[in-house]
Design a protein around this motif. Sequence first.
Motif, PDB file in Angstrom:
ATOM      1  N   ASP A  61       4.648   0.070  -1.288  1.00 58.47           N
ATOM      2  CA  ASP A  61       5.305   0.139   0.016  1.00 58.47           C
ATOM      3  C   ASP A  61       4.934   1.479   0.646  1.00 58.47           C
ATOM      4  O   ASP A  61       5.426   2.527   0.198  1.00 58.47           O
ATOM      5  CB  ASP A  61       6.818   0.035  -0.152  1.00 58.47           C
ATOM      6  CG  ASP A  61       7.558  -0.042   1.167  1.00 58.47           C
ATOM      7  OD1 ASP A  61       7.187   0.708   2.090  1.00 58.47           O
ATOM      8  OD2 ASP A  61       8.502  -0.841   1.273  1.00 58.47           O
ATOM      9  N   PRO A  62       4.085   1.503   1.651  1.00 56.60           N
ATOM     10  CA  PRO A  62       3.609   2.779   2.211  1.00 56.60           C
ATOM     11  C   PRO A  62       4.724   3.629   2.799  1.00 56.60           C
ATOM     12  O   PRO A  62       4.671   4.859   2.725  1.00 56.60           O
ATOM     13  CB  PRO A  62       2.585   2.350   3.269  1.00 56.60           C
ATOM     14  CG  PRO A  62       2.909   0.927   3.583  1.00 56.60           C
ATOM     15  CD  PRO A  62       3.464   0.340   2.326  1.00 56.60           C
ATOM     16  N   GLU A  63       5.735   3.004   3.391  1.00 57.49           N
ATOM     17  CA  GLU A  63       6.831   3.783   3.975  1.00 57.49           C
ATOM     18  C   GLU A  63       7.634   4.471   2.878  1.00 57.49           C
ATOM     19  O   GLU A  63       7.996   5.646   2.988  1.00 57.49           O
ATOM     20  CB  GLU A  63       7.729   2.868   4.804  1.00 57.49           C
ATOM     21  CG  GLU A  63       7.059   2.325   6.053  1.00 57.49           C
ATOM     22  CD  GLU A  63       8.005   1.473   6.881  1.00 57.49           C
ATOM     23  OE1 GLU A  63       9.189   1.334   6.486  1.00 57.49           O
ATOM     24  OE2 GLU A  63       7.561   0.942   7.923  1.00 57.49           O
TER      25      GLU A  63
ATOM     26  N   ARG B   9      -1.987  -3.253  -1.103  1.00 51.79           N
ATOM     27  CA  ARG B   9      -0.955  -3.578  -0.115  1.00 51.79           C
ATOM     28  C   ARG B   9       0.143  -4.471  -0.696  1.00 51.79           C
ATOM     29  O   ARG B   9       1.282  -4.437  -0.229  1.00 51.79           O
ATOM     30  CB  ARG B   9      -1.585  -4.234   1.125  1.00 51.79           C
ATOM     31  CG  ARG B   9      -2.150  -5.626   0.913  1.00 51.79           C
ATOM     32  CD  ARG B   9      -2.424  -6.314   2.257  1.00 51.79           C
ATOM     33  NE  ARG B   9      -3.457  -5.630   3.014  1.00 51.79           N
ATOM     34  CZ  ARG B   9      -4.723  -6.037   3.061  1.00 51.79           C
ATOM     35  NH1 ARG B   9      -5.104  -7.116   2.381  1.00 51.79           N
ATOM     36  NH2 ARG B   9      -5.609  -5.394   3.766  1.00 51.79           N
TER      37      ARG B   9
ATOM     38  N   ALA C 124       5.582   7.390   1.384  1.00 51.13           N
ATOM     39  CA  ALA C 124       5.555   8.552   2.276  1.00 51.13           C
ATOM     40  C   ALA C 124       6.907   9.266   2.283  1.00 51.13           C
ATOM     41  O   ALA C 124       6.973  10.506   2.261  1.00 51.13           O
ATOM     42  CB  ALA C 124       5.166   8.105   3.684  1.00 51.13           C
TER      43      ALA C 124
ATOM     44  N   GLU D  46     -10.625   6.987  -1.418  1.00 55.27           N
ATOM     45  CA  GLU D  46      -9.982   5.804  -0.847  1.00 55.27           C
ATOM     46  C   GLU D  46     -10.712   4.541  -1.293  1.00 55.27           C
ATOM     47  O   GLU D  46     -10.104   3.479  -1.481  1.00 55.27           O
ATOM     48  CB  GLU D  46      -9.978   5.900   0.680  1.00 55.27           C
ATOM     49  CG  GLU D  46      -9.285   4.739   1.381  1.00 55.27           C
ATOM     50  CD  GLU D  46      -7.772   4.712   1.139  1.00 55.27           C
ATOM     51  OE1 GLU D  46      -7.164   3.649   1.396  1.00 55.27           O
ATOM     52  OE2 GLU D  46      -7.216   5.736   0.671  1.00 55.27           O
TER      53      GLU D  46
END
Length: 351
Positions: free
Chosen positions: A157-159, A153, A162, A344
Amino acid sequence: MHGEYKIPGGKLVVADVDVVDGRLRGVRVAGDFFLEPDDALPAIDAALEGAPADADTATLATRVEQGLPAGTRMLGLTPEGVATAVRRAVAQATDWRDYDWQLVHDAPQSPVLHMALDEVITEEVALGLRPPTLRVWEWDRPAVIIGSFQSLRNEVDPEGVARHGVTVVRRISGGGAMFAEPASTITYSLAVPESLVSGLSFQDSYAYLDDWVLGALGDMGIKAWYQPLNDIATDIGKVAGAAQKRVVAGQGAVLHHVTMSYDIDADKMTQVLRIGREKLSDKGTRSAKKRVDPLRRQTGLPREEVIARMIASFRDRYGLTEGQVTEDELARAQELVRTKFGTEEWTARVP
């Protein structure tokens, strides 16, 4: 015992020594360095004579420095370089030319399979089941590769990931996060026997295993150098970062892999990675864009040509035969994808 050490940015140092009752005897230092006055060389030998055979590099370097005649001038030589050559002699280290190197340069693979292949191939080298290997990667999609001990995390940056369709994977080596795109990155791995870096400190092993690629870049007109701990830099900016992993199976092996910026999209990189202010300040710059300087701009060559010249440079130095990942190695790597690298649990093992 015979040891050799090419000082990064300097010359070759050769040390021949005997060990008698735990002490260095008959020390003979030689090489293609420059040294004045003439009697400085026998002074170096005399300073090391009788030193404990298990003395570390710093101790041996101090003996060399203290034994030098007043006014000694060294060019391409350092006390630490002499000490390292001696340590490699005592450790009975091997040399690049002692091996039949193999090249693996396959079709594009998924990021997660690359992680698994690194582990499998390095273990095979450690067990003596394959020769030391230079593996040049080809990517089939963009990826963020985080270090073994990094927080997912904190780094990703997950956004942004994606939005840009980027795959996130975790490698087995330490170090920092990397952003890779198929046409913008040059990545390679060296899987080498532990004996190749015997007698070297952890930091020195990075410089030692990076030396060939510095020569290859030099042949392309780029003056590059090793920048501790794990970067390759030019006076314009960073061009590559390295990471290592030790494997203790069999006789031991070292995985040394490097990602080079060919034509990196710095804007996209800052959108998929969380690059901390402290890390940027440590690099002496406020902008992540200014931390890297692509090889495309510095060489003016297509990516494929840069890779071809790198491979040719390695072959000219040490020899290199064409090879491939075996069916068994591929099957083992695919199993690791299923049970480890594609899970994961592994990717988020440090949340």
